[in-house]
Write a protein that holds these residues in place. Structure first.
Motif, short mmCIF file in Angstrom:
data_model
loop_
_atom_site.label_atom_id
_atom_site.label_comp_id
_atom_site.label_asym_id
_atom_site.label_seq_id
_atom_site.Cartn_x
_atom_site.Cartn_y
_atom_site.Cartn_z
N GLU A 94 -8.00 2.69 -0.36
CA GLU A 94 -6.77 1.91 -0.51
C GLU A 94 -7.01 0.53 -1.12
O GLU A 94 -6.06 -0.14 -1.53
CB GLU A 94 -6.06 1.76 0.84
N LEU A 95 -8.28 0.11 -1.21
CA LEU A 95 -8.58 -1.19 -1.81
C LEU A 95 -8.59 -1.13 -3.33
O LEU A 95 -8.60 -2.16 -3.99
CB LEU A 95 -9.93 -1.71 -1.30
N LEU A 127 -6.50 -9.36 -1.28
CA LEU A 127 -5.76 -8.19 -0.82
C LEU A 127 -5.96 -7.99 0.68
O LEU A 127 -7.06 -8.15 1.20
CB LEU A 127 -6.25 -6.94 -1.56
N GLU A 129 -4.80 -4.88 3.38
CA GLU A 129 -4.18 -3.55 3.40
C GLU A 129 -4.42 -2.87 4.74
O GLU A 129 -5.57 -2.73 5.18
CB GLU A 129 -4.77 -2.70 2.28
N HIS A 130 -3.35 -2.43 5.39
CA HIS A 130 -3.45 -1.71 6.67
C HIS A 130 -3.25 -0.23 6.44
O HIS A 130 -2.39 0.18 5.66
CB HIS A 130 -2.41 -2.23 7.66
N ARG A 131 -4.05 0.58 7.13
CA ARG A 131 -3.94 2.04 7.02
C ARG A 131 -3.95 2.65 8.41
O ARG A 131 -4.88 2.45 9.18
CB ARG A 131 -5.10 2.61 6.21
N ASN A 150 -7.80 -2.04 9.08
CA ASN A 150 -7.19 -3.11 8.29
C ASN A 150 -8.27 -3.66 7.38
O ASN A 150 -9.34 -4.08 7.84
CB ASN A 150 -6.64 -4.21 9.19
N SER A 151 -8.02 -3.62 6.08
CA SER A 151 -9.03 -4.04 5.10
C SER A 151 -8.57 -5.26 4.34
O SER A 151 -7.37 -5.43 4.05
CB SER A 151 -9.30 -2.90 4.10
#
Length: 239
Positions: A94-95, A127, A129-131, A150-151
């Motif tokens: 997702e990154l 960035l 980004e939570h998954r 969470n990245s």
């Protein structure tokens, strides 16, 4: 003069004895304390069990000050815990980074670790980004792929450094205060995870790991990698 020195000495002793508690923990401590009082009214021995659990909750949310070495050549541990893996791995998809492997260093936190997360390098947060995902034991390698996480990407002086907060078997809540765009200083607090979890740091090939699997790391203080260093593996002694 002596009175002032005595007061300063007492103040230093208090600061060293009572570790600050992060505000995220206040609601949980209040719940544990309230439940302890109720349990005590039901049956006396339950009060002491609740008191022990309340003490653990206070201990869990501790937020001790740390002394961070400020040097752009260094990468600092993002969390307290045990180094659970050091080796090549792909960053989370997702990154949107390239499909090339990076050097991943994982820090596993158990329920007794300090769970405050700190920036391993300084730079701009490009960035966050939570998954959503599963809640497997965070010590497992597949937790990096399957667990909720969470990245964030920190644009460091040596290139992008992804940092991933991974929920664990008991953890059900990832907290991240960093925002994109934004800036993080090396060792700055950027989040925490409740209760037992892992943090992965992905580094460019130029970084040389300075820790080994099984080593204890201190968030904000332990040097886990270095840019521009020799590639020789660190010497490890088990005693």
């Amino acid at each position: 003069m002596r009175n002032r020195e005595a007061k300063m000495s007492l103040s230093d002793t208090i600061r060293k004895t009572f570790v600050p508690i992060h505000r995220e923990g206040y609601p949980f401590i209040a719940i544990f304390a309230g439940a302890t009082l109720v349990l005590g009214l039901i049956w006396g021995p339950l009060f002491w069990i609740g008191l022990i659990l309340t003490g653990w909750c206070v201990f869990f949310f501790r937020d001790p000050p740390r002394v961070t070495p400020i040097d752009d050549r260094l990468v600092i541990s993002p969390a307290d815990g045990v180094v659970s893996s050091v080796g090549p791995a792909l960053p989370p998809p997702e990154l949107g980074m390239s499909a090339s492997e990076m050097t991943r260093i994982s820090i596993f936190m158990n329920v007794f670790s300090c769970h405050i997360n700190r920036a391993p390098v300084r730079g701009r947060v490009s960035l966050v980004e939570h998954r959503p995902g599963r809640f497997l034991n965070a010590d497992l390698d597949k937790a990096s792929v399957e667990n909720e996480r969470n990245s964030l990407i920190i644009e460091s002086p040596h290139g992008p450094v992804p940092v991933v907060q991974i929920a664990g078997l008991v953890a059900r809540r990832i907290v991240c205060w960093a925002e994109a765009p934004g800036e993080l200083a090396m060792g700055e607090r950027f989040g925490l995870i409740r209760f037992g979890s892992r943090v992965d740091v992905y580094l460019p090939a130029e970084a040389t790991p300075r820790v080994s699997v099984g080593q204890i790391a201190i968030g904000g203080e332990t040097i886990i990698a270095e840019f521009g260093g020799e590639k020789a593996a660190p010497i490890v002694r088990i005693s």
